[in-house]
Write an enzyme that holds these catalytic residues in place. Structure first.
Site, mmCIF file in Angstrom:
data_model
loop_
_atom_site.group_PDB
_atom_site.id
_atom_site.type_symbol
_atom_site.label_atom_id
_atom_site.label_comp_id
_atom_site.label_asym_id
_atom_site.label_seq_id
_atom_site.Cartn_x
_atom_site.Cartn_y
_atom_site.Cartn_z
ATOM 1 N N HIS A 37 0.840 -1.206 0.000
ATOM 2 C CA HIS A 37 0.000 0.000 0.000
ATOM 3 C C HIS A 37 0.873 1.253 0.000
ATOM 4 O O HIS A 37 0.600 2.213 -0.698
ATOM 5 C CB HIS A 37 -0.904 0.035 1.243
ATOM 6 C CG HIS A 37 -1.858 -1.115 1.365
ATOM 7 N ND1 HIS A 37 -1.713 -2.087 2.333
ATOM 8 C CD2 HIS A 37 -2.973 -1.432 0.675
ATOM 9 C CE1 HIS A 37 -2.701 -2.960 2.233
ATOM 10 N NE2 HIS A 37 -3.491 -2.595 1.229
ATOM 11 N N ASP A 153 -3.659 -7.308 -7.502
ATOM 12 C CA ASP A 153 -5.048 -7.717 -7.776
ATOM 13 C C ASP A 153 -5.312 -7.416 -9.254
ATOM 14 O O ASP A 153 -5.943 -6.423 -9.604
ATOM 15 C CB ASP A 153 -6.000 -6.953 -6.857
ATOM 16 C CG ASP A 153 -5.691 -7.229 -5.395
ATOM 17 O OD1 ASP A 153 -6.096 -8.285 -4.904
ATOM 18 O OD2 ASP A 153 -5.009 -6.399 -4.759
ATOM 19 N N SER A 188 0.329 -9.018 1.549
ATOM 20 C CA SER A 188 -1.132 -8.982 1.598
ATOM 21 C C SER A 188 -1.552 -8.760 3.046
ATOM 22 O O SER A 188 -0.897 -9.269 3.967
ATOM 23 C CB SER A 188 -1.709 -10.320 1.112
ATOM 24 O OG SER A 188 -3.052 -10.459 1.525
ATOM 25 N N ARG A 190 -3.818 -10.113 4.423
ATOM 26 C CA ARG A 190 -4.257 -11.403 4.986
ATOM 27 C C ARG A 190 -3.082 -12.242 5.489
ATOM 28 O O ARG A 190 -3.296 -13.220 6.214
ATOM 29 C CB ARG A 190 -5.051 -12.180 3.937
ATOM 30 C CG ARG A 190 -6.403 -11.548 3.617
ATOM 31 C CD ARG A 190 -7.192 -12.404 2.634
ATOM 32 N NE ARG A 190 -8.550 -11.918 2.465
ATOM 33 C CZ ARG A 190 -8.917 -11.008 1.568
ATOM 34 N NH1 ARG A 190 -8.018 -10.474 0.771
ATOM 35 N NH2 ARG A 190 -10.175 -10.623 1.472
#
Ligand code: AMP
Length: 307
Positions: A37, A153, A188, A190
């Site tokens: 990010h 993505d 990620s 996650r």
């Protein structure tokens, strides 16, 4: 840095920036920010005057209730990361600011049909409608801007490009490269849910992509053979269950008859590792065909018409 939880406040701040002649850069995220990010925010800061980050865990794009329930939320450290990377505005709305009737979904949703209804879309029905709806809303609230999305993505990036083109939105979409851990695992939000053993096993996704890239670079032209080679690598790791591995046309997402016919190739992979589903992808390049001579050598005999 200004932080807003209302669409009106966020919208007005960006309108003010544009009124001062500033180019707005927008980075939509679901928070739990990591270096991937941050790379998007830094790129926006390098190219734009006013960088805005949105942090919203969009319930519309989660089909699995356990996935959204366990999705990490770290607003405090996210704000520190945003400011450090050069953001000047953050929009972190509560669910009801985006969907006033939640848990009832909004009456109007956006669906990008067609070529992107493959792979991720098939594995996660409704997911991209949720993504397209929230992104359309965020673009509408933000107004004219450049928006930065990760190639991590890859199908999502394609969906957003189609959305912007089809609805003539005043947004310029920029794709940014995937940031990875030193061992190759794509960052990620996650990943924090993986145990130490699962984390070690998860690297098999990027190893499988490497094997696919090497096969394509070595002249393998069969998408099935490349997919099988990637699946075989995943198969060596008992903690990882493959969802799909494929080699597709990077623009249409169709599986071509043969790879390397002057069309860009993308390798896509998705797998479940313990409690989470991870995706990864990368470009693959076929070897250049040997250059064809555009002239014919004429030997001395022939030139002289001898014989
Ligand atoms: P998310 O918070 O997962 O919705 O992601 C927000 C944005 O960050 C999306 O455009 C993602 O594609 C991008 N992103 C996520 N992971 C990475 C990564 N490892 N490298 C680069 N961009 C990423």
């Amino acid at each position: 840095m200004e932080v807003f939880d209302t669409a009106a406040g966020f919208s007005a701040a960006l309108a003010r920036a544009r009124a001062h002649g500033q180019l707005v850069g927008l980075v939509p995220t679901m928070g739990a920010l990591h270096a991937g990010h941050v790379s998007l925010i830094e790129r926006a800061a390098a190219e734009c005057d006013c960088v805005a980050v949105t942090i919203f865990v969009n319930p519309l794009q989660f089909a699995d209730p356990s996935d959204i329930e366990h999705y990490p939320r770290t607003l405090r450290s996210d704000l520190v990361a945003c400011e450090g990377a050069g953001a000047v505005v953050v929009f972190a709305p509560p669910v009801t600011e985006m969907y006033p009737d939640w848990p009832a979904p909004p009456a109007t949703t956006v669906s990008v049909a067609g070529t992107h209804e493959r792979f991720e879309a098939r594995s996660r029905p409704g997911h991209f409608d949720g993504v397209a709806t929230v992104v359309a809303k965020l673009f509408s609230i933000a107004g004219a801007c450049r928006a930065y999305f990760g190639e991590k993505d890859f199908e999502q990036l394609a969906v957003v490009r189609t959305l912007v083109a089809d609805l003539s939105l005043p947004v310029e979409v920029h794709g940014c490269p995937t940031v990875r851990e030193p061992d190759g695992l794509a960052l990620s939000s996650r990943n924090v849910r993986l145990s130490a053993g699962e984390r070690a096993a998860a690297v098999v996704l990027s190893r499988a992509l490497d094997v696919g890239v090497t096969a394509v670079a070595g002249g393998e032209r069969s998408p099935g053979a490349v997919a099988d080679a990637m699946a075989a690598v995943i198969g060596t790791e008992p903690l990882v269950a493959l969802d799909y591995a494929c080699a597709v046309d990077a623009l249409t997402f169709a599986v071509p008859d043969k790879l390397g016919d002057s069309r860009p190739v993308r390798l896509l992979i998705a797998a479940r590792v313990g409690p989470v589903r991870l995706i990864d992808n990368c470009a693959a390049r076929s070897p250049k065909p040997p250059a064809r001579a555009s002239f014919v050598l004429v030997g001395a005999d022939t030139a002289s018409g001898g014989g």
